[in-house]
Design a protein around this motif. Structure first.
Motif, PDB file in Angstrom:
ATOM      1  N   PHE A  16      49.702  61.559  27.960  1.00 18.48           N
ATOM      2  CA  PHE A  16      48.509  61.063  27.281  1.00 18.48           C
ATOM      3  C   PHE A  16      48.557  59.553  27.136  1.00 18.48           C
ATOM      4  CE2 PHE A  16      46.305  59.890  23.338  1.00 18.48           C
ATOM      5  CZ  PHE A  16      45.026  60.345  23.632  1.00 18.48           C
ATOM      6  N   GLY A  17      49.728  59.031  26.742  1.00 15.39           N
ATOM      7  CA  GLY A  17      49.857  57.585  26.607  1.00 15.39           C
ATOM      8  C   GLY A  17      49.646  56.869  27.921  1.00 15.39           C
ATOM      9  N   ALA A  18      50.179  57.443  29.007  1.00 21.12           N
ATOM     10  CA  ALA A  18      50.003  56.822  30.320  1.00 21.12           C
ATOM     11  C   ALA A  18      48.535  56.822  30.740  1.00 21.12           C
ATOM     12  CB  ALA A  18      50.851  57.558  31.359  1.00 21.12           C
ATOM     13  N   VAL A  19      47.834  57.954  30.481  1.00 19.91           N
ATOM     14  CA  VAL A  19      46.414  58.038  30.846  1.00 19.91           C
ATOM     15  C   VAL A  19      45.607  57.011  30.055  1.00 19.91           C
ATOM     16  CG1 VAL A  19      44.367  59.508  30.720  1.00 19.91           C
ATOM     17  CG2 VAL A  19      46.515  60.441  31.564  1.00 19.91           C
ATOM     18  N   VAL A  20      45.860  56.923  28.752  1.00 18.65           N
ATOM     19  CA  VAL A  20      45.127  55.975  27.920  1.00 18.65           C
ATOM     20  C   VAL A  20      45.341  54.548  28.408  1.00 18.65           C
ATOM     21  CG1 VAL A  20      44.985  54.971  25.615  1.00 18.65           C
ATOM     22  CG2 VAL A  20      45.105  57.441  25.877  1.00 18.65           C
ATOM     23  N   ARG A  21      46.574  54.202  28.735  1.00 16.29           N
ATOM     24  CA  ARG A  21      46.861  52.844  29.187  1.00 16.29           C
ATOM     25  C   ARG A  21      46.246  52.562  30.557  1.00 16.29           C
ATOM     26  NH1 ARG A  21      50.361  54.238  25.544  1.00 16.29           N
ATOM     27  NH2 ARG A  21      51.506  52.705  24.313  1.00 16.29           N
ATOM     28  N   LEU A  22      46.285  53.557  31.444  1.00 17.97           N
ATOM     29  CA  LEU A  22      45.675  53.365  32.757  1.00 17.97           C
ATOM     30  C   LEU A  22      44.167  53.186  32.655  1.00 17.97           C
ATOM     31  CD1 LEU A  22      47.631  55.943  34.958  1.00 17.97           C
ATOM     32  CD2 LEU A  22      47.673  53.449  35.173  1.00 17.97           C
ATOM     33  N   VAL A  23      43.530  54.016  31.828  1.00 19.22           N
ATOM     34  CA  VAL A  23      42.077  53.901  31.653  1.00 19.22           C
ATOM     35  C   VAL A  23      41.709  52.575  31.004  1.00 19.22           C
ATOM     36  CG1 VAL A  23      40.084  54.886  30.453  1.00 19.22           C
ATOM     37  CG2 VAL A  23      41.721  56.396  31.565  1.00 19.22           C
ATOM     38  N   ALA A  24      42.464  52.181  29.970  1.00 15.88           N
ATOM     39  CA  ALA A  24      42.186  50.905  29.309  1.00 15.88           C
ATOM     40  C   ALA A  24      42.354  49.734  30.270  1.00 15.88           C
ATOM     41  CB  ALA A  24      43.109  50.733  28.098  1.00 15.88           C
ATOM     42  N   ALA A  25      43.432  49.772  31.054  1.00 14.35           N
ATOM     43  CA  ALA A  25      43.653  48.702  32.022  1.00 14.35           C
ATOM     44  C   ALA A  25      42.551  48.678  33.080  1.00 14.35           C
ATOM     45  CB  ALA A  25      45.020  48.869  32.686  1.00 14.35           C
ATOM     46  N   TRP A  26      42.117  49.862  33.499  1.00 20.81           N
ATOM     47  CA  TRP A  26      41.061  49.946  34.512  1.00 20.81           C
ATOM     48  C   TRP A  26      39.745  49.374  33.987  1.00 20.81           C
ATOM     49  CZ3 TRP A  26      40.916  50.369  39.496  1.00 20.81           C
ATOM     50  CH2 TRP A  26      39.743  50.733  40.139  1.00 20.81           C
ATOM     51  N   ILE A  27      39.402  49.673  32.729  1.00 23.65           N
ATOM     52  CA  ILE A  27      38.173  49.150  32.128  1.00 23.65           C
ATOM     53  C   ILE A  27      38.233  47.629  32.028  1.00 23.65           C
ATOM     54  CG2 ILE A  27      36.800  49.085  30.006  1.00 23.65           C
ATOM     55  CD1 ILE A  27      37.523  52.014  29.569  1.00 23.65           C
ATOM     56  N   VAL A  28      39.379  47.112  31.583  1.00 26.29           N
ATOM     57  CA  VAL A  28      39.527  45.661  31.481  1.00 26.29           C
ATOM     58  C   VAL A  28      39.395  44.997  32.852  1.00 26.29           C
ATOM     59  CG1 VAL A  28      41.156  43.814  30.914  1.00 26.29           C
ATOM     60  CG2 VAL A  28      40.921  45.774  29.389  1.00 26.29           C
ATOM     61  N   LEU A  29      40.026  45.590  33.850  1.00 23.26           N
ATOM     62  CA  LEU A  29      39.952  45.030  35.198  1.00 23.26           C
ATOM     63  C   LEU A  29      38.521  45.064  35.734  1.00 23.26           C
ATOM     64  CD1 LEU A  29      43.194  46.485  36.819  1.00 23.26           C
ATOM     65  CD2 LEU A  29      42.766  44.117  36.131  1.00 23.26           C
ATOM     66  N   LEU A  30      37.784  46.131  35.461  1.00 23.43           N
ATOM     67  CA  LEU A  30      36.395  46.213  35.895  1.00 23.43           C
ATOM     68  C   LEU A  30      35.546  45.137  35.235  1.00 23.43           C
ATOM     69  CD1 LEU A  30      35.641  50.059  36.020  1.00 23.43           C
ATOM     70  CD2 LEU A  30      35.892  48.480  37.944  1.00 23.43           C
ATOM     71  N   MET A  31      35.768  44.914  33.949  1.00 23.80           N
ATOM     72  CA  MET A  31      35.012  43.888  33.243  1.00 23.80           C
ATOM     73  C   MET A  31      35.324  42.501  33.792  1.00 23.80           C
ATOM     74  SD  MET A  31      35.375  45.352  29.337  1.00 23.80           S
ATOM     75  CE  MET A  31      34.493  43.952  28.632  1.00 23.80           C
ATOM     76  N   LEU A  32      36.602  42.234  34.021  1.00 25.03           N
ATOM     77  CA  LEU A  32      36.980  40.945  34.595  1.00 25.03           C
ATOM     78  C   LEU A  32      36.427  40.777  36.007  1.00 25.03           C
ATOM     79  CD1 LEU A  32      40.705  40.664  33.418  1.00 25.03           C
ATOM     80  CD2 LEU A  32      38.728  39.426  32.536  1.00 25.03           C
ATOM     81  N   ASP A  33      36.436  41.869  36.754  1.00 23.16           N
ATOM     82  CA  ASP A  33      35.913  41.807  38.115  1.00 23.16           C
ATOM     83  C   ASP A  33      34.424  41.459  38.111  1.00 23.16           C
ATOM     84  OD1 ASP A  33      36.438  42.392  41.051  1.00 23.16           O
ATOM     85  OD2 ASP A  33      34.761  43.748  40.663  1.00 23.16           O
ATOM     86  N   GLN A  34      33.675  42.029  37.168  1.00 25.71           N
ATOM     87  CA  GLN A  34      32.251  41.724  37.078  1.00 25.71           C
ATOM     88  C   GLN A  34      32.026  40.257  36.734  1.00 25.71           C
ATOM     89  OE1 GLN A  34      29.617  43.733  37.845  1.00 25.71           O
ATOM     90  NE2 GLN A  34      31.235  45.094  38.593  1.00 25.71           N
ATOM     91  N   VAL A  35      32.886  39.719  35.886  1.00 30.73           N
ATOM     92  CA  VAL A  35      32.781  38.297  35.544  1.00 30.73           C
ATOM     93  C   VAL A  35      33.028  37.430  36.778  1.00 30.73           C
ATOM     94  CG1 VAL A  35      33.794  36.423  34.192  1.00 30.73           C
ATOM     95  CG2 VAL A  35      33.404  38.656  33.141  1.00 30.73           C
ATOM     96  N   PHE A  36      34.058  37.770  37.549  1.00 26.66           N
ATOM     97  CA  PHE A  36      34.370  37.004  38.755  1.00 26.66           C
ATOM     98  C   PHE A  36      33.264  37.116  39.790  1.00 26.66           C
ATOM     99  CE2 PHE A  36      39.040  37.675  37.607  1.00 26.66           C
ATOM    100  CZ  PHE A  36      39.079  36.456  36.941  1.00 26.66           C
ATOM    101  N   VAL A  37      32.710  38.332  39.923  1.00 28.61           N
ATOM    102  CA  VAL A  37      31.624  38.518  40.886  1.00 28.61           C
ATOM    103  C   VAL A  37      30.427  37.649  40.506  1.00 28.61           C
ATOM    104  CG1 VAL A  37      29.907  40.173  41.738  1.00 28.61           C
ATOM    105  CG2 VAL A  37      32.312  40.821  41.621  1.00 28.61           C
ATOM    106  N   GLY A  38      30.144  37.574  39.200  1.00 24.63           N
ATOM    107  CA  GLY A  38      29.047  36.716  38.760  1.00 24.63           C
ATOM    108  C   GLY A  38      29.281  35.261  39.091  1.00 24.63           C
ATOM    109  N   LEU A  39      30.536  34.834  38.969  1.00 23.52           N
ATOM    110  CA  LEU A  39      30.862  33.448  39.320  1.00 23.52           C
ATOM    111  C   LEU A  39      30.781  33.214  40.820  1.00 23.52           C
ATOM    112  CD1 LEU A  39      33.896  32.817  36.930  1.00 23.52           C
ATOM    113  CD2 LEU A  39      31.579  31.919  36.701  1.00 23.52           C
ATOM    114  N   LEU A  40      31.229  34.185  41.596  1.00 23.91           N
ATOM    115  CA  LEU A  40      31.222  34.033  43.051  1.00 23.91           C
ATOM    116  C   LEU A  40      29.808  33.963  43.612  1.00 23.91           C
ATOM    117  CD1 LEU A  40      34.096  36.489  44.040  1.00 23.91           C
ATOM    118  CD2 LEU A  40      34.177  34.000  44.004  1.00 23.91           C
ATOM    119  N   ARG A  41      28.847  34.563  42.916  1.00 24.41           N
ATOM    120  CA  ARG A  41      27.480  34.545  43.415  1.00 24.41           C
ATOM    121  C   ARG A  41      26.861  33.150  43.376  1.00 24.41           C
ATOM    122  NH1 ARG A  41      25.423  40.128  40.401  1.00 24.41           N
ATOM    123  NH2 ARG A  41      26.402  41.569  41.907  1.00 24.41           N
ATOM    124  N   LYS A  42      27.462  32.283  42.594  1.00 24.14           N
ATOM    125  CA  LYS A  42      26.949  30.920  42.542  1.00 24.14           C
ATOM    126  C   LYS A  42      27.249  30.153  43.824  1.00 24.14           C
ATOM    127  CE  LYS A  42      27.362  30.652  37.531  1.00 24.14           C
ATOM    128  NZ  LYS A  42      27.975  29.923  36.382  1.00 24.14           N
TER     129      LYS A  42
END
Length: 290
Positions: A75-101
Motif C-alpha cells: 500500500f505504501g509503495a502504491v501511494v508513493r508511486l501514484v503521488a510521484a506520478w501525479i507530481v510528474l504529470l503536473m510538472l510535465d504540463q508546466v514544461f509543455v506550456g513553457l515549450l509552446r512559447k
C-alpha cells in the motif's frame, strides 16, 4: 530547434526506433509497477524474517503470500508511486506550456534542466558504485536522485537532441530506461528493507503483541526457550498430556509453525522455534484483544 521539431511529421514508415518506443511506452509501466510491488513484498519479508535468522528457502511463501503478507509495504509503495506520478504529470504540463512559447529562453531552460538531470544521474551512479564513499548520501536519497535525474534526461533529452535521434536515440533511450528501472528497484529495495527491519525490531522488543500459542502433545517435546512453560495436564480420556505455553506466533507457512520462544542470552535477538505440523500435536492460537 523546438519549432523545427514540432513542424516535423512522422513519415509513417516502420522504424526500429519507433518499435522500441512503442514497446517501452505500452509494456514498461504495467510490467515495472507489478514487478515493483511483488519485489517490494519479497524484500520486506526477507528483511523481516531474516532479522530472526529465517531464510526464504525455509518459509517458501508464494508470490500471493509476498503481496498479501506485506500489505503495508504494498500500500505504501502504491501511494508513493501514484503521488510521484501525479507530481510528474503536473510538472510535465508546466514544461509543455513553457515549450509552446518556442523562445530562446525556453531552449536555455531545456538545456539547463537536461544538465541538471545529467548531474543528478551521475551523482546517483557514483553513490550506487560506492565511488568516493558514495558522496555520503543515504541509499534511499541516492536512488531517488538517480531516478529523478534519469527521468529528466529521458523526458527532455529527446527534445533537446531531436536532430540526432537517428544516430543516438535508440541506444541512449534504452540505456536510460535501464538505468531508470535500476534506480526504481534500488529505491524499492531500500524502502522495503527499512520497513521490514523496523517491523522486526518492534516484534523483537514486544512479542506480547503477537498471538499466544499453546501446544498439546502426548509425548514429551524438547521445546527450549525462556518463555516456554511445560506442564502436564490430564486429558478427558484419563491420559496425561504435555502442555507447552508462553510462546508467540511469528508466522505459519507450509505446515510449519515459527514460534518466538524467548532469548538465549542478553545481546541476542528473540529465538524462534520451528515446529512442523503432525498428528501427534495440537496447536491452539489466541490473539490478544485490542
Amino acid at each position: 530547434m523546438l519549432e523545427q521539431e514540432r513542424e516535423t511529421k512522422p513519415s509513417g514508415r516502420f522504424t526500429l526506433q519507433g518499435f522500441v518506443d512503442l514497446i517501452l511506452s505500452a509494456a514498461a509501466p504495467i510490467t515495472v509497477v507489478t514487478a515493483l510491488l511483488v519485489y517490494t513484498g519479497w524484500t520486506r519479508n526477507r528483511a523481516y524474517y531474516g532479522y530472526f535468522g529465517l531464510g526464504q528457502e525455509l518459509l517458501q511463501p508464494s508470490v500471493q503470500d509476498y503481496v498479501l503478507r506485506s500489505a503495508d509495504v504494498t500500500f505504501g509503495a502504491v501511494v508513493r508511486l501514484v503521488a510521484a506520478w501525479i507530481v510528474l504529470l503536473m510538472l510535465d504540463q508546466v514544461f509543455v506550456g513553457l515549450l509552446r512559447k518556442r523562445g530562446t529562453d525556453t531552449d536555455r531552460l531545456v538545456i539547463a534542466l537536461v544538465a541538471v538531470g545529467a548531474a543528478l544521474s551521475i551523482t546517483g551512479l557514483v553513490s550506487a558504485l560506492g565511488v568516493a564513499g558514495g558522496l555520503g548520501l543515504p541509499p534511499l536519497v541516492a536512488a531517488t536522485v538517480l531516478a529523478v535525474g534519469t527521468g529528466l534526461v529521458l523526458r527532455l533529452g529527446s527534445t533537446l537532441f531531436a536532430d540526432k535521434a537517428a544516430s543516438l536515440g535508440m541506444p541512449t533511450t534504452v540505456t536510460l530506461h535501464v538505468v531508470l528501472v535500476i534506480a526504481l528497484f534500488w529505491a524499492a529495495t531500500v524502502y522495503a528493507q527499512d520497513l521490514g527491519r523496523r517491523a522486526a525490531r518492534v516484534t523483537d522488543t514486544n512479542p506480547a503483541g503477537l498471538p499466544l500459542v499453546t501446544i498439546f502433545s502426548e509425548n514429551y517435546l524438547d521445546l527450549p526457550g525462556s518463555q516456554t512453560q511445560a506442564t502436564q495436564v490430564p486429558g478427558a480420556d484419563g491420559d496425561t498430556y504435555y502442555r507447552y505455553s508462553g510462546m508467540s506466533l511469528l508466522t505459519h507457512s507450509n505446515g510449519i509453525w515459527f514460534l518466538i520462544s524467548g532469548r538465549y542470552a542478553t545481546g541476542y535477538r528473540s529465538s524462534v522455534l520451528v515446529l512442523r505440523d503432525s498428528a501427534d500435536i495440537r496447536v491452539e492460537v489466541a490473539a490478544p484483544r485490542r
